[in-house]
Write an enzyme that holds these catalytic residues in place. Structure first.
Site, short mmCIF file in Angstrom:
data_model
loop_
_atom_site.label_atom_id
_atom_site.label_comp_id
_atom_site.label_asym_id
_atom_site.label_seq_id
_atom_site.Cartn_x
_atom_site.Cartn_y
_atom_site.Cartn_z
CB THR A 187 -129.99 0.83 -64.62
OG1 THR A 187 -129.69 0.33 -66.02
CG2 THR A 187 -131.30 1.03 -64.50
CG ASP A 188 -125.58 0.49 -68.28
OD1 ASP A 188 -126.52 -0.43 -68.13
OD2 ASP A 188 -125.53 0.68 -69.36
CB THR A 227 -132.22 4.14 -69.37
OG1 THR A 227 -131.08 3.67 -70.23
CG2 THR A 227 -133.49 3.60 -70.37
#
Ligand code: ASP
Length: 325
Positions: free
Chosen positions: A94-95, A14
């Site tokens: 970030t996942d 992101t």
């Protein structure tokens, strides 16, 4: 004074995400914008660090592959061995950041700072958190005190150890935590401050280690263990069971896992609770040869189990690896 040389390796996420409008914070595409453009949003970095960048890939981290992981580890090891930089920053979605961070912490060999960062809001958002996180990550990577602290994750002004950090929120900017230990330190306008030293992994695995298939099965009321068979059918050499509480497993699922264990599949008990250790519980688990995940959450237990199974098929050796982490 010579500015520290920092190499930024970009993988997407992101932080490199783009949305149709600056108001858009959830409907966007991750892994679109190149690292040079992201760095140009924070020119202040050049005041204190000599920065170079490389685009390793540009993906949504949910699509991270073994091939990219191995390439990333190899590149960080190469940068360290050839002394190409004083510190490395890795931008990442970030996942799955916690999984990549933990993988790197077990396969990268260097005292140099290796710092991962990302963002919760796309680069096009009017209040994007990526530029600040990138600035902070370079600050931490350039800080001599960050040496020898293993792989670090810097998000929202907090510095975490790879082994301890997890993503705890789906959308908030303050999405990362180390539920059992808290952050290692902070980075803000006053600079970088470490409050404690991390408990580093004591094990190291070769960067090109084979990575056998390991599936995670998520425990729930009424689990009849049918997915254990499906995992075996798909070629799993190990299963991490995200059990209830202290890694507890419903009776039917336990029976299926015990059968798999008899066939040589290595079973690790982890927990779907997001803090606290998994320690010995029902004696039937030990009798079936299940291994306790200790402080590792299911996704991190999977990373370690894959690396361990890449070295040995012997369950007792795998158990020692988990116990000695
Ligand atoms: N889906 C994105 C990713 O992990 C989420 C993020 O980076 O925050 O690549």
């Amino acid at each position: 004074m010579r500015k520290p040389k920092i190499l930024v390796l970009a993988t997407g996420g992101t932080i490199a995400g783009s949305a149709a409008s600056p108001e858009n914070v959830t409907g966007y595409q991750a892994g679109v914008i190149g690292i040079d453009e992201l760095l140009s949003a924070v020119p202040e970095i050049r005041d204190f660090a000599g920065v170079r960048s490389e685009q390793l890939c540009n993906i949504d981290s949910k699509d991270m592959t073994d091939e990219i992981l191995i390439r990333l580890t190899a590149r960080v090891n190469e940068i360290a061995a050839k002394n190409e930089a004083d510190g490395v920053v890795i931008t990442h979605g970030t996942d799955t950041m916690e999984e990549t961070a933990f993988f790197l912490s077990l396969t990268v060999k260097t005292e140099k700072p290796v710092v991962m960062t990302g963002a919760m809001l796309p680069a096009t958002a009017k209040n994007a958190d990526g530029p600040r996180n990138l600035f902070d990550a370079v600050c931490v990577a350039a800080c001599p005190e960050s040496s020898g602290k293993g792989v670090l994750v810097v998000m929202n002004g907090k510095i975490f150890a790879a082994k301890e950090v997890t993503k705890t929120h789906t959308t908030k900017i303050d999405a990362f935590a180390a539920p059992d230990s808290g952050p290692l330190g902070h980075v803000d306008d006053n600079g970088v401050a470490f409050e404690r030293t991390p408990n580093l992994p004591r094990l190291h695995f070769p960067a090109d280690s084979p990575l056998p298939r390991v599936d995670i099965l998520y425990g729930h009321e009424g689990d009849d263990g049918a997915l254990v068979e499906a995992a075996l059918h798909a070629g799993a050499k190990g299963i991490v069971y995200a059990g209830m509480g202290n890694g507890n497993i419903p009776a039917k699922a336990e029976k299926a896992l015990a059968k798999a264990s008899e066939k040589g599949i290595v079973v690790v008990r982890a927990s779907r609770s997001n803090s606290g250790p998994v320690v010995p519980a029902d004696p039937s688990y030990a009798a079936a040869g299940f291994i306790d995940s200790g402080m590792l959450n299911p996704q991190k237990a999977r990373v370690l189990l894959r690396l361990a199974l890449g070295q040995t098929g012997n369950r007792e050796e795998v158990r020692r690896i988990f116990e000695n982490l």
